[in-house]
Design a protein around this motif. Sequence first.
Motif, PDB file in Angstrom:
ATOM      1  N   HIS A   1      40.016  44.199  28.927  1.00 42.84           N
ATOM      2  CA  HIS A   1      40.545  45.542  29.208  1.00 42.84           C
ATOM      3  C   HIS A   1      42.058  45.514  29.327  1.00 42.84           C
ATOM      4  O   HIS A   1      42.660  44.458  29.501  1.00 42.84           O
TER       5      HIS A   1
ATOM      6  N   HIS B   1      48.577  45.310  32.731  1.00 44.32           N
ATOM      7  CA  HIS B   1      48.056  43.998  32.331  1.00 44.32           C
ATOM      8  C   HIS B   1      47.065  44.107  31.181  1.00 44.32           C
ATOM      9  O   HIS B   1      46.425  45.126  30.996  1.00 44.32           O
TER      10      HIS B   1
ATOM     11  N   THR C   1      43.819  41.627  29.616  1.00 43.49           N
ATOM     12  CA  THR C   1      42.837  40.762  30.260  1.00 43.49           C
ATOM     13  C   THR C   1      42.094  39.918  29.245  1.00 43.49           C
ATOM     14  O   THR C   1      41.491  40.460  28.306  1.00 43.49           O
TER      15      THR C   1
ATOM     16  N   GLN D   1      36.885  37.590  38.334  1.00 44.84           N
ATOM     17  CA  GLN D   1      38.221  37.813  37.785  1.00 44.84           C
ATOM     18  C   GLN D   1      39.229  36.889  38.443  1.00 44.84           C
ATOM     19  O   GLN D   1      39.115  36.570  39.625  1.00 44.84           O
TER      20      GLN D   1
ATOM     21  N   GLU E   1      45.385  38.941  33.221  1.00 44.44           N
ATOM     22  CA  GLU E   1      44.138  38.853  33.971  1.00 44.44           C
ATOM     23  C   GLU E   1      43.073  38.150  33.126  1.00 44.44           C
ATOM     24  O   GLU E   1      43.173  38.118  31.896  1.00 44.44           O
TER      25      GLU E   1
HETATM   26 NI    NI Z   1      42.239  44.543  35.417  1.00 48.37          NI
END
Ligand code: NI
Length: 264
Positions: free
Chosen positions: A40, A164, A166, A209, A234
Motif C-alpha cells: 500500500h 510511505h 510498503t 508490519q 514500511e
Molecule cells: Ni502503512
Amino acid sequence: MNQLDLYFEKMWNDYGKLNPQARAVYQSLTQAGEKVVNDHIAFRTFSHPKISIDILAQHFIKYGYVQKANYVFSEKKLNAKHYEHPEGHYPKVFISELDLKLVSPLISTAVSRMCEYVLDTMVQDENFLIGGRPWMASFDLYQKIASESEYAAWVYAHGFRPNHFTVYINHLKKLNQIQDLNQFLKEHGFKLNNFGGEIKGSPADYLEQSSTMANQIETQFEEGVFKVPACYYEFAKRYTLPSGELFEGFVARSADKIFESTNK
Ligand code: NI
C-alpha cells in the motif's frame, strides 16, 4: 505503461527524493534477487473540506479504486480509509486525516491558513498528491505544531505527497518472513522503528508490519533550512483469514505505532 502505472511511478520518484533510504532498501532487496511489490501507499491530510480524505481519494476512484474500510485512531485523533483496485496487482491506498474537531486552536488555525493557499483547481489536478506544500512554512510554528501532533507537523512541513510505500513481504521469495526481512535490513545498516517493538501485529491479527525510521531531510522554512523527519518505508506481511481469503485491511492498534515512524 498505462496512466495509473505512470501515476504511481511519479509518486515513487517524488517519494524517493524525500526518502533516499527507501531507494537504498529497494536496491538492497533487488540485489539480493528479490522483486519488490507494493502492498500500500499512504497519504496524510486534515479533515478540512478542501483537502479531506474523500477529496484526495477522488484521484484514485477515477482509476477504478473502491473504498473498502474505515478506521479510527483515537489516541492520534486520526480517521482513515483504505481503497483497493479491482485488478489486485495495484497497491492499496491508505488515506488518513487529522480530526480538526479534536485539536487545539493552534493547529486548527494553522490548517485554515494553509488551506488559503490551496486552490480548488490545484486539488482537482492529480499531481496535487505529489505537489508538496503550496504554503510557506515557519519553523517556529512547525515546532509548536509538532509538540502537539507530529502527524500535523509532517503535513505542515511536507504537504501533499506519499508518506510511505510498503513492501509486500508475501511476494518476496527468500525474505518472506518479517523476522528474516528485519534481520536483513538491520544487517544492511537500516534503522527500524522500535516504538512498541520492531514487529507490529501478529499472525493472530492477520497482519504484521515493520518500518524504517524516517530520514531527517533538509527542508526550507521561512527562517532557513532545517532538518526534519520526512518519509519512511514500511513492510507488511499478510495472513489468510479463516474464510480462506487473504486479510487486506489494516489494524488500528499496529498502525498507531507505525505513525510514530516520523517522530523525531
Ligand atoms: Ni502503512
